[in-house]
Write an enzyme that holds these catalytic residues in place. Sequence first.
Site, PDB file in Angstrom:
ATOM      1  N   PHE A 104      10.174  36.616 -31.954  1.00  0.00           N
ATOM      2  CA  PHE A 104      10.285  36.555 -33.425  1.00  0.00           C
ATOM      3  C   PHE A 104      10.760  37.486 -34.665  1.00  0.00           C
ATOM      4  O   PHE A 104      10.041  38.995 -34.055  1.00  0.00           O
ATOM      5  CB  PHE A 104       8.657  36.235 -34.049  1.00  0.00           C
ATOM      6  CG  PHE A 104       9.066  35.933 -36.331  1.00  0.00           C
ATOM      7  CD1 PHE A 104       9.124  35.098 -36.170  1.00  0.00           C
ATOM      8  CD2 PHE A 104       8.344  36.712 -36.552  1.00  0.00           C
ATOM      9  CE1 PHE A 104       9.555  35.014 -37.232  1.00  0.00           C
ATOM     10  CE2 PHE A 104       8.166  36.375 -37.753  1.00  0.00           C
ATOM     11  CZ  PHE A 104       9.130  35.222 -38.289  1.00  0.00           C
ATOM     12  N   ARG A 111      14.892  22.164 -38.331  1.00  0.00           N
ATOM     13  CA  ARG A 111      13.214  23.044 -37.444  1.00  0.00           C
ATOM     14  C   ARG A 111      12.265  22.211 -38.171  1.00  0.00           C
ATOM     15  O   ARG A 111      12.633  21.789 -39.442  1.00  0.00           O
ATOM     16  CB  ARG A 111      12.684  24.512 -37.965  1.00  0.00           C
ATOM     17  CG  ARG A 111      12.617  25.407 -37.019  1.00  0.00           C
ATOM     18  CD  ARG A 111      12.038  26.464 -37.313  1.00  0.00           C
ATOM     19  NE  ARG A 111      11.318  27.288 -38.016  1.00  0.00           N
ATOM     20  CZ  ARG A 111      10.071  27.766 -38.308  1.00  0.00           C
ATOM     21  NH1 ARG A 111      10.340  28.392 -36.916  1.00  0.00           N
ATOM     22  NH2 ARG A 111       9.596  27.850 -39.387  1.00  0.00           N
ATOM     23  N   TYR A 138      -2.028  30.583 -39.739  1.00  0.00           N
ATOM     24  CA  TYR A 138      -1.662  29.372 -40.895  1.00  0.00           C
ATOM     25  C   TYR A 138      -0.669  28.464 -40.331  1.00  0.00           C
ATOM     26  O   TYR A 138      -0.114  27.818 -41.156  1.00  0.00           O
ATOM     27  CB  TYR A 138      -1.013  31.047 -42.025  1.00  0.00           C
ATOM     28  CG  TYR A 138      -0.060  31.395 -41.392  1.00  0.00           C
ATOM     29  CD1 TYR A 138       0.863  31.342 -41.214  1.00  0.00           C
ATOM     30  CD2 TYR A 138       0.053  32.871 -41.733  1.00  0.00           C
ATOM     31  CE1 TYR A 138       2.114  32.056 -40.802  1.00  0.00           C
ATOM     32  CE2 TYR A 138       0.579  33.871 -40.728  1.00  0.00           C
ATOM     33  CZ  TYR A 138       2.095  32.911 -41.223  1.00  0.00           C
ATOM     34  OH  TYR A 138       2.909  34.192 -40.230  1.00  0.00           O
ATOM     35  N   LYS A 139      -0.025  28.226 -39.406  1.00  0.00           N
ATOM     36  CA  LYS A 139       0.954  27.473 -38.906  1.00  0.00           C
ATOM     37  C   LYS A 139      -0.407  26.620 -38.247  1.00  0.00           C
ATOM     38  O   LYS A 139      -0.526  25.958 -39.067  1.00  0.00           O
ATOM     39  CB  LYS A 139       1.425  28.700 -37.156  1.00  0.00           C
ATOM     40  CG  LYS A 139       2.367  29.221 -38.011  1.00  0.00           C
ATOM     41  CD  LYS A 139       3.412  30.254 -37.153  1.00  0.00           C
ATOM     42  CE  LYS A 139       4.015  30.822 -38.110  1.00  0.00           C
ATOM     43  NZ  LYS A 139       4.552  32.062 -37.269  1.00  0.00           N
ATOM     44  N   ASP A 155       2.304  36.637 -27.792  1.00  0.00           N
ATOM     45  CA  ASP A 155       2.222  36.436 -29.231  1.00  0.00           C
ATOM     46  C   ASP A 155       2.439  34.632 -29.154  1.00  0.00           C
ATOM     47  O   ASP A 155       3.663  34.089 -28.651  1.00  0.00           O
ATOM     48  CB  ASP A 155       3.369  36.711 -29.635  1.00  0.00           C
ATOM     49  CG  ASP A 155       3.373  36.372 -30.996  1.00  0.00           C
ATOM     50  OD1 ASP A 155       2.780  35.192 -31.523  1.00  0.00           O
ATOM     51  OD2 ASP A 155       3.620  36.920 -32.224  1.00  0.00           O
TER      52      ASP A 155
HETATM   53  C1  LIG Z   1       4.932  33.089 -38.126  1.00  0.00           C
HETATM   54  C2  LIG Z   1       4.906  35.111 -36.521  1.00  0.00           C
HETATM   55  C3  LIG Z   1       4.722  36.042 -37.276  1.00  0.00           C
HETATM   56  C4  LIG Z   1       4.771  36.163 -38.709  1.00  0.00           C
HETATM   57  O1  LIG Z   1       3.892  37.934 -38.803  1.00  0.00           O
HETATM   58  P1  LIG Z   1       2.900  37.433 -39.985  1.00  0.00           P
HETATM   59  O2  LIG Z   1       2.575  39.269 -39.994  1.00  0.00           O
HETATM   60  O3  LIG Z   1       1.730  37.162 -40.071  1.00  0.00           O
HETATM   61  O4  LIG Z   1       3.839  37.338 -41.017  1.00  0.00           O
HETATM   62  C5  LIG Z   1       5.035  36.913 -36.633  1.00  0.00           C
HETATM   63  N1  LIG Z   1       5.453  36.611 -35.432  1.00  0.00           N
HETATM   64  C6  LIG Z   1       5.850  35.668 -34.652  1.00  0.00           C
HETATM   65  C7  LIG Z   1       6.202  34.920 -32.803  1.00  0.00           C
HETATM   66  C8  LIG Z   1       5.379  34.413 -35.090  1.00  0.00           C
HETATM   67  O5  LIG Z   1       5.607  33.117 -35.670  1.00  0.00           O
END
Ligand SMILES: *Cc1c(COP(=O)(O)O)cnc(C)c1O
Length: 397
Positions: free
Chosen positions: A113, A356, A209-210, A184
């Site tokens: 990400f 998605r 939150y996911k 992660d």
């Molecule tokens: C959703 C996601 C994020 C988002 O990070 P936030 O700080 O919560 O906005 C970061 N890394 C990955 C791999 C994600 O899927």
Amino acid sequence: MTDFAATRALFDLPEGITYMDGNSLGPLPRSVPDRLARTVTDEWGTMLITGWNDAGWVHMPRKLGDRIAPLIGAAPGTIVTGDTLSVKVYQALASALMMRPKRKVILSDSGNFPSDLYIAQGLIKALDQGHELRVVAPADVSGAIDDTIAVLMLTEVDYRTGRRHDMPALTTKAHECGAISIWDLAHSAGALPVDVASGGADFAVGCTYKYLNGGPGAPAFIYVAPEHADIAPPALSGWFGHEAPFAFDLDFRAAPGIERMRVGTPPILQMVALDAALDAWDGVDMNDVRARSIELSEAFIAGVEARCPELTLASPRDPSERGSQVSFRHPEGYAIMQALIDNGVIGDFRAPDILRFGITPLYLNDKDIETAVMTLALIMEDAIWDRDDYKRKRDVT
Ligand SMILES: *Cc1c(COP(=O)(O)O)cnc(C)c1O
């Protein structure tokens, strides 16, 4: 066996909506509004500042960590919650680099990400010690692990395609080369069985939150392997990570264990919402979730491929190589997704061409999959997506 009809009833899903975006923002659990309202009036409103002690607010980061722990195979006392995932990535990476002071390479992949990569880039600049972020293709990660690597920093499940790394194998290889691993779990926690302890992960981070349904802006979590917890230097050394926050010493001394990964004042309202949301996992077996996720995903792929030949599967075909999402490619993916949302099926779009769909057995069933396939087929057959307003990009895709 997990009773998925019962877990579905725990969620407040709007009438007429098929929700396939729980991989991005989980829906509202019915338990949350009352619990939040009671915290606001009975705790904040009535107890005022005494709530930190009398309502146990001060221990929420650890208490929530202990509730998340069984979902990712971690022991109690090895996880704290707080801040956002990007912040927790920074914290884990900075700690890990300090644990390998002679090495300069952070290895990651192009499926990670972007925020995780941006955080690494920013940290490298701030440190100014000649570190390098090496980004290889996902399939090339294993071959790129050697004894120059300080930290292997990966996201287990690719946010775009759902492709899943072999976490135990890559962690083992990293350890053989003397590197620290950071995983992660943003698209893993609550999505599939994870075993950070037996897999040997040094650090793991994720958001809530996911798949964990904690609500927009819910706190992140960080896991530190027990053997590192008392030595990992907490780079974001805030007062709540101090050994004695209320001694108000002028010098930082890290708290023992995982508490050192706390930073500042925890967001209690978000944490209470998450605490209520986590009730949905009581009695849920992650192996059942995985089996059901695969059934639903296979049905969705078969349906879409039969009815929408213009869409190309972007996710691995082998379910064991996927997380709990299914993605398809189409050059007009954005407009197609807008048309789909307008017709009651909510997924999302990731540039450049990915549609998605999150597969979340806690509240999705076979009928939802049928509805999604049917609606998508209709949109493709009649080119309903081909409208200017569906092609106009909004701020959040
Ligand atoms: C959703 C996601 C994020 C988002 O990070 P936030 O700080 O919560 O906005 C970061 N890394 C990955 C791999 C994600 O899927």
